[in-house]
Design an enzyme around this catalytic site. Structure first.
Site, PDB file in Angstrom:
ATOM      1  N   VAL A  60       0.849  -1.194   0.000  1.00 11.67           N
ATOM      2  CA  VAL A  60       0.000   0.000   0.000  1.00 11.67           C
ATOM      3  C   VAL A  60       0.886   1.247   0.000  1.00 11.67           C
ATOM      4  O   VAL A  60       1.692   1.443   0.908  1.00 11.67           O
ATOM      5  CB  VAL A  60      -0.926   0.027   1.248  1.00 11.67           C
ATOM      6  CG1 VAL A  60      -1.818   1.258   1.221  1.00 11.67           C
ATOM      7  CG2 VAL A  60      -1.766  -1.235   1.315  1.00 11.67           C
ATOM      8  N   GLY A 115       3.443   2.029  -1.793  1.00 11.68           N
ATOM      9  CA  GLY A 115       4.868   1.795  -2.055  1.00 11.68           C
ATOM     10  C   GLY A 115       5.743   2.065  -0.850  1.00 11.68           C
ATOM     11  O   GLY A 115       5.690   1.358   0.156  1.00 11.68           O
ATOM     12  N   ASP A 119      -6.983  -0.841  -8.463  1.00 10.72           N
ATOM     13  CA  ASP A 119      -5.752  -0.849  -7.657  1.00 10.72           C
ATOM     14  C   ASP A 119      -5.996  -0.134  -6.325  1.00 10.72           C
ATOM     15  O   ASP A 119      -5.616  -0.628  -5.259  1.00 10.72           O
ATOM     16  CB  ASP A 119      -4.641  -0.147  -8.466  1.00 10.72           C
ATOM     17  CG  ASP A 119      -3.363   0.049  -7.683  1.00 10.72           C
ATOM     18  OD1 ASP A 119      -2.595  -0.923  -7.572  1.00 10.72           O
ATOM     19  OD2 ASP A 119      -3.127   1.159  -7.179  1.00 10.72           O
ATOM     20  N   LYS A 132      -5.956  -1.511  -2.285  1.00 10.84           N
ATOM     21  CA  LYS A 132      -5.189  -0.867  -1.209  1.00 10.84           C
ATOM     22  C   LYS A 132      -6.129  -0.414  -0.082  1.00 10.84           C
ATOM     23  O   LYS A 132      -5.796  -0.524   1.095  1.00 10.84           O
ATOM     24  CB  LYS A 132      -4.402   0.324  -1.766  1.00 10.84           C
ATOM     25  CG  LYS A 132      -3.266  -0.119  -2.700  1.00 10.84           C
ATOM     26  CD  LYS A 132      -2.705   1.043  -3.504  1.00 10.84           C
ATOM     27  CE  LYS A 132      -1.574   0.612  -4.413  1.00 10.84           C
ATOM     28  NZ  LYS A 132      -1.236   1.603  -5.429  1.00 10.84           N
TER      29      LYS A 132
HETATM   30  N1  HSE Z   1       0.073   1.304 -10.278  1.00 12.11           N
HETATM   31  C1  HSE Z   1       0.310   1.704  -8.925  1.00 12.11           C
HETATM   32  C2  HSE Z   1       0.159   3.216  -8.850  1.00 12.11           C
HETATM   33  C3  HSE Z   1       1.690   1.271  -8.495  1.00 12.11           C
HETATM   34  O1  HSE Z   1       0.035   3.867  -9.887  1.00 12.11           O
HETATM   35  O2  HSE Z   1       0.105   3.751  -7.763  1.00 12.11           O
HETATM   36  C4  HSE Z   1       1.829   1.056  -7.026  1.00 12.11           C
HETATM   37  O3  HSE Z   1       0.918   0.153  -6.512  1.00 12.11           O
END
Ligand code: HSE
Length: 446
Positions: free
Chosen positions: A141, A143, A210, A214
């Site tokens: 979550v 990075g 995405d 998260k």
């Molecule tokens: N594709 C994701 C983003 C990468 O753009 O945040 C990190 O999870």
């Protein structure tokens, strides 16, 4: 005077599964920061096996000792000199098999896999619990932003009431760049892909999937539950048009891709969508591909966690920090420290989308006729939707046949009432295009 030699225990062996961007970063960071890591942990962390599909393509990201490469996943996991298995292969099928196998073999696991955790939370943490092994996931979550550690350790004595996160860097990059330059969406998406932030399938970024993964992880951690990802209301950023960015700015807002979770006591609210955010709010200033999570908690009040949500070294940093924490746990347990009791997830209902209460930005393309504004307001009023601000512009329609654009900002309203009003408005003869709806979020929003 000679420096006294630090006494360290024997190295901790790691098997790295996957050697893409993040895996390469892990190798690099363990190498570059080896001395500091050893000083902090009291032991070295040694990569002893790197499992890849094709060893011939393995040193594209970083130069490595080819003797470490293997294609035999099961053998790597079974090695007695491996203490930590680091899953960086992504997806939910192979990754789940690997994580469960590693835990069953008594290995501790670090994963950066948000989809795996979001979709199989109870199963993988149940397996870790049964095996008495650690499962750490800081990199899953935001990075490199240490939001998991902040929530789990920093706020361990607190109670999270709500969080608003910009957790997808690609969407934030696209909306920030569109706002600054009004360049077309697809050009900017291509740029984000070239920067290496976008998922292999960018629909996961721009469609909100995405961010929903998260958010599920964050909500599970904060609220001690297991959120069903499919039940998170999720809208992507693809419906945002330059005209909406213009109006947002005119009203003193910017449009940000938000992931929102709130504890209502009994039920949990969780949603992902672009939102108008007051330009004065710290979140509004999180630009480019950066991530941030703004947390409201009972004791601390508001706090915000900001940084790089993707990228080779930021993400690798989170992974390696998890390895260090696991290493410390290993030493503590070896010295007789008890394992903390299992956290029991309590099923919590989700607040249905129709029942959420927030403010709304509504944009209408209508005919330029007497009484049009009155018709719109009458329908909204009949559904209990109260108006805070209105602007009407002639000749500003997004569609060629729209003569007038009307933008309404509402007071706090119930989503179901707003949707019912819009369904009715859409059928008015004077309405030329489907109304556009963007929710508004603010620090003090309900
Ligand atoms: N594709 C994701 C983003 C990468 O753009 O945040 C990190 O999870």
């Amino acid at each position: 005077m000679p420096t006294p030699e630090r006494r360290t225990t024997k190295p901790i062996g790691v098997a790295l599964l996957g050697l893409g961007n993040v895996g390469g970063g892990v190798v690099k960071l363990l190498r570059d920061n080896a001395a500091a890591i050893e000083a902090r942990l009291g032991a070295q962390i040694e990569v002893r096996a790197i499992v890849v599909r094709d060893p011939d393509k393995a040193d594209r990201v970083i130069e490595i000792d080819r003797a470490l490469l293997t294609t035999d996943l099961d053998a790597a996991i079974a090695r007695p000199d491996i203490g930590i298995v680091c899953e960086l292969i992504g997806g939910t099928t192979d990754a789940k098999h690997v994580v469960l196998a590693a835990l069953a073999a008594g290995k501790h696991v670090v994963t950066a896999n948000k989809a795996l955790l979001a979709e199989h939370w109870a199963e993988v943490f149940g397996a870790a619990e049964r095996a008495g092994a650690d499962l750490y996931y800081e990199a899953a979550v935001c990075g490199g932003v240490p939001i998991i550690r902040a929530l789990r350790e920093g706020l361990a004595s607190d109670r999270v009431e709500a969080l608003h996160g910009i957790v997808n860097g690609t969407s934030n990059y696209i909306l920030s760049t569109m706002a600054a330059s009004r360049r077309p969406f697809t050009d900017i998406l291509r740029e984000a892909q070239a920067l290496g932030y976008a998922e292999a399938d960018p629909r996961l970024d721009i469609g909100g999937g995405d961010a929903a993964h998260k958010l599920a992880v964050l909500a599970n951690l904060c609220f001690g539950t297991t959120v069903d990802v499919a039940a998170i209301a999720t809208d992507g950023i693809d419906a945002i048009e330059p005209i909406d960015l213009d109006y947002a700015e005119r009203f003193g807002y910017v449009i940000k891709p938000l992931a929102i979770a709130r504890d209502h006591g009994g039920a949990i609210e969780a949603r992902v969508h672009p939102a108008l955010v007051p330009a004065s709010w710290l979140l509004a200033r999180v630009a480019g591909a950066k991530n941030a999570v703004y947390v409201n908690s009972y004791a601390l009040g508001p706090s915000m966690y900001y940084g790089a949500g993707a990228g080779m070294l930021p993400t690798a940093m989170a992974v390696v920090s998890d390895m260090i924490e696991i290493g410390r746990n290993m030493f503590a347990r070896a010295a007789g420290a008890p394992r903390p009791p299992a956290r029991v997830a309590t099923p919590r209902a989700m607040v249905p989308l129709a029942e959420i209460r927030t403010r709304y930005y509504l944009r209408f393309g209508v005919a330029d006729q007497p009484g049009v504004l009155g018709q719109l307001m009458t329908v909204l009023g009949a559904h209990g939707v109260s108006i805070a601000q209105v602007v009407q512009d002639t000749g500003r329609g997004a569609e060629p046949e729209e003569k007038v654009t009307v933008v309404v900002l509402t007071h706090t309203a119930r989503e179901g009432d707003v949707r019912a009003a819009l369904a009715e408005i859409e059928h008015l003869a004077v309405v030329r295009a489907p109304p556009r709806v963007i929710r508004i979020a603010s620090e003090g929003s309900p």
